[in-house]
Write a protein that holds these residues in place. Structure first.
Motif, PDB file in Angstrom:
ATOM      1  N   GLY A 240      48.360  15.233  -5.049  1.00  0.00           N
ATOM      2  CA  GLY A 240      47.156  14.459  -5.344  1.00  0.00           C
ATOM      3  C   GLY A 240      47.401  12.991  -5.034  1.00  0.00           C
ATOM      4  N   PRO A 241      47.136  12.103  -5.997  1.00  0.00           N
ATOM      5  CA  PRO A 241      47.305  10.672  -5.727  1.00  0.00           C
ATOM      6  C   PRO A 241      48.746  10.206  -5.947  1.00  0.00           C
ATOM      7  CG  PRO A 241      46.389  10.982  -7.901  1.00  0.00           C
ATOM      8  CD  PRO A 241      46.575  12.360  -7.319  1.00  0.00           C
ATOM      9  N   VAL A 242      49.652  11.133  -6.248  1.00  0.00           N
ATOM     10  CA  VAL A 242      51.021  10.742  -6.621  1.00  0.00           C
ATOM     11  C   VAL A 242      51.978  11.075  -5.498  1.00  0.00           C
ATOM     12  CG1 VAL A 242      52.915  11.269  -8.185  1.00  0.00           C
ATOM     13  CG2 VAL A 242      50.594  11.040  -9.080  1.00  0.00           C
ATOM     14  N   ARG A 243      52.833  10.099  -5.160  1.00  0.00           N
ATOM     15  CA  ARG A 243      53.860  10.365  -4.174  1.00  0.00           C
ATOM     16  C   ARG A 243      55.224  10.219  -4.843  1.00  0.00           C
ATOM     17  NH1 ARG A 243      54.126   9.527   1.409  1.00  0.00           N
ATOM     18  NH2 ARG A 243      52.287   8.223   1.469  1.00  0.00           N
TER      19      ARG A 243
END
Lengths: 315, 446
Positions: B315-318
């Motif tokens: 999702g928005p997390v790396r």
């Protein structure tokens, strides 16, 4: 606990040795248990006179003062740092030896007392686990409050805080210049050589730094061949995608870019794709060309923001 | 009749010394004195740091240095780097101050870490000393904070790398990294304010916090009385044993402090700590060929070097190598220091008061966990030197990194298994001798 009779040295020892001392005297065995066996002798042990001590202390005090004066003299006259340090070490050594003498000759041994009732209240204070065990509701509400606070802080930070900028100072037509601000020609980069370059109006803006490299062989996929000059002159961001260090080393043998901080390695022939080490992203390639006067210019900005890959996905 | 000094000594003695109703007792042996060594080093650091602060300038604005450094005379340098060159080259005794400050910082951290290991290995964190152990972990964090902020102050190439890595570590934190990093640095890297902030933290925030924490730490040692090794002559569970603070323990602390100061000064005469002649000033996008933090931060640097590249997008997390090696692994190591004592207490159902120190092998659980924590930290610390080791071995750095990657898995597992096995054997042997002793007794009585 009568000190002086127990001391075996008949004459004042010379002030040069650590000196042979006896085992700690006096109450070498702890007294057990409390109260009554505490030394009841009037006056604290430090008061017990020891006629020989002054000779010792005087000797070392003289040496210490000599060292102090010598050190001050060394600092004042600008003697070498080594001399200053060695001279100033002397008074501290002398102090340590004097204290060692006092410790060894005046030691009155260990004491002990029963913790028992006297310390029961002090020692029962370790509430950490007890509280967690006994007050599950309190703990759960604290955890819930902390979680709520964390979420709130997170949202607030994202909404209100500054944001890391996207893109860089490069744009179509921006000239490449050297550290000194001189414009670069393709011929300024020898074969197998690397030159650091900046946007003309943003010299020393770290995020915009690039390396212009003249490869010994033709670049390969996935290099953006439209942004290569003379078939072999390529430009990559100088800032590592791992920790943001400058990728300052170029290994001509295998045309690899190498970061001195954490050994991230990139293949300069293949769009600076990482080949080994901790970096997961390639160094962004700056598409370059030449203007009408033969100077190097950027054809566009980097395809992605240069610098370390953060925890947020770029949209 | 009595001099003021003597009456003061009397007063101290009546309150905490030999004649006090409840004397303050301090254990004196090599392992216990590590903590006091750290305190002595902190005193040296405070004194030399105050003197260095007279001449240090935190600004990064370019200035023209003029002075007796031939290398830098007439050059335009960042003001903070120039002030450090000025201290080293132009201030009488300035280089000595810097060398002593750096040498003392090495001994400070070493003593702190060894002190912590002593606490872990001997189970000194058990009730009633758990609260003090937690204070100690807080002090360790302050020590690492002072170390990092101090490293940034000279603003040379090494400072530059450490600042960049700090920025990248903040940026690697999911969801908030892109905000947190510029917020902490006062803008995009290098950020106009970061050295001023490092200086502010290093001088005005962290040391006072450390002093406060240290006062609490020592007060708790006094209140809880020292834990003691089991011994023949005293029932250490029932009785507190130690040297009274006044005068015996104080004399020892004074001896230790003076001796350690002499040692630091002597080392400053022999070893050119902190000479930055050849470390150039910070320059944007420039680095030296090898860059290493102070050894006590090697465990961070090592992880960043040997943990493989990671790029996991959810999702928005790396999730990156920087997050895992720079934030999560150190976070786990520090958290283990806090959580393990609680786990041990829960697992053993051990809620009683322990005044006896344990041996490192007395409990298989503790032996295994402490071995694992120590082994991971040591492998990561060694891994910070992969480039230097590769140079020594004249072999490619890739091979050395692979060796450390394997070691990071194998060594902690092996160390844990060995420690657990040794602890089990130790327990069996103890049970065996107790059993045979019991047997002899039984025979004797029959």
């Amino acid at each position: 606990m009568s000190g002086s009779e127990e001391r075996p040295e008949p004459t004042p020892p010379p002030p040069d040795a650590g000196a042979p001392h006896t085992e700690p005297t006096g109450g070498g065995r702890p007294t057990e248990p409390a109260g009554a066996s505490r030394p009841s002798e009037p006056g604290s042990p430090i008061d017990r006179s020891d006629e020989r001590s002054p000779v010792w202390i005087l000797g070392w005090a003289l040496i210490g003062v000599a060292g102090l004066v010598g050190g001050a003299w060394a600092v004042a006259t600008g003697a070498s740092t080594e001399v200053q340090a060695a001279a100033l070490a002397v008074p501290f050594m002398a102090t340590a030896i004097v204290f060692h003498h006092l410790v060894v000759t005046r030691d009155a041994g260990e004491l002990s007392f029963e913790r028992g009732e006297r310390l029961a209240d002090e020692l029962a204070e370790d509430h950490v686990a007890a509280t967690i065990g006994r007050r599950p509701l309190l703990v759960r509400s604290a955890v819930a409050a902390a979680a709520l606070g964390a979420v709130g802080g997170l949202v607030g930070l994202r909404q209100l805080g500054p944001r890391r900028g996207r893109g860089s100072a490069w744009a179509p037509g921006v000239p490449l210049v050297t550290n000194d601000g001189d414009r670069l020609r393709p011929g300024d980069v020898p074969e197998g050589g690397v030159v650091t370059a900046w946007p003309q109006d943003a010299v020393d803006v770290e995020a915009a730094a690039v390396m212009v490299i003249r490869l010994r062989q033709d670049p390969l996929d996935p290099t953006d061949l439209g942004g290569v000059v003379d078939d072999r002159l390529v430009a990559y961001s100088r800032i590592c995608t791992h920790a943001g260090c400058p990728v300052a080393l170029y290994r001509d043998r295998d045309q690899a870019l190498f970061c001195p901080c954490h050994q991230a390695t990139f293949d300069a022939r293949r769009a600076a794709t990482p080949t080994f080490g901790p970096a997961s992203g390639p160094l962004p390639q700056l598409p370059i060309g030449t203007d009408d006067d033969g100077f190097l210019v950027a054809l566009d900005d980097f395809p992605v923001t240069p610098g370390p890959l953060g925890g947020e996905v770029e949209r | 009749m009595t001099s003021p000094v003597a009456s003061l000594a009397h007063a101290i003695d009546r309150r905490v010394g030999r004649s006090a109703p409840r004397p303050s007792l301090w254990a004196i042996d090599v392992w216990r004195l590590l903590g006091h060594l750290a305190v002595a080093m902190f005193v040296i650091l405070a004194v030399t740091g105050l003197l260095l602060a007279i001449w240090y300038d935190p600004s990064t604005e370019p200035v023209t240095y003029q002075g007796s450094s031939e290398l830098y005379d007439g050059h335009t340098l960042p003001a903070n780097f120039a002030s450090v060159v000025h201290i080293s080259e132009d201030v009488p005794g300035g280089l000595l101050l810097r060398r002593v400050h750096v040498a003392a910082s090495h001994l400070f951290v070493a003593a702190t870490v060894l002190h912590l290991l002593r606490i872990l290995f001997t189970g000194a964190y058990r009730r009633p000393r758990l609260a003090n152990h937690l204070v100690g972990v807080g002090l360790l964090l302050l020590v690492l904070g002072m170390l990092y902020t101090g490293e940034n102050l000279p603003f040379d190439l090494v400072s530059g790398a450490s600042l960049r890595i700090g920025y990248a570590a903040l940026m690697s934190i999911p969801l908030v990294g892109d905000t947190l990093a510029p917020l902490a640095f006062g803008g995009e890297f290098p950020g106009g304010d970061v050295v001023t902030r490092s200086w502010f933290l290093h001088v005005f925030v962290l040391p006072p916090l450390f002093v406060g924490g240290l006062a609490l730490h020592l007060w708790l040692v006094h209140r809880r009385t020292p834990a003691e090794w089991p011994r023949e002559d005293v029932d250490v569970h029932r009785c507190a044993v130690g040297r009274p603070l006044w005068p015996d323990a104080s004399a020892r602390f004074a001896m230790l402090g003076a001796g350690a100061t002499a040692l630091v000064l002597a080392s400053a005469a022999l070893i050119p700590w902190a000479d930055l002649e050849l470390e150039g000033p910070f320059r944007p996008a420039e680095a030296a060929n090898t860059l290493h933090p102070p050894w006590s931060l090697f465990f961070l640097s090592g992880g960043l070097r040997i943990v493989p590249a990671i790029d996991l997008v959810i999702g928005p997390v790396r999730i990156t190598n920087m997050l895992v090696a720079g934030v999560i692994i150190p976070g786990i190591l520090i958290a283990a220091l806090v959580v393990y004592p609680l786990i041990e207490r829960a697992v053993l159902g051990d809620d009683i008061v322990h005044h006896e120190l344990a041996g490192p092998l007395d409990l298989p659980l503790r032996a295994g966990v402490t071995a694992a924590i120590t082994a991971v930290t040591l492998v990561l610390t060694g891994a910070a030197g992969v480039d230097v080791i590769a140079y020594w071995l004249r072999s490619p750095v890739e091979g050395v990194i692979w060796a450390f990657r394997i070691a990071l898995v194998v060594v902690p597992v092996a160390a844990t298994l060995l420690a657990v096995r040794a602890a089990r054997r130790h327990a069996e042997r103890a049970a065996g001798t107790a059993g045979s002793a019991g047997h002899d007794d039984a025979e004797a009585t029959t």
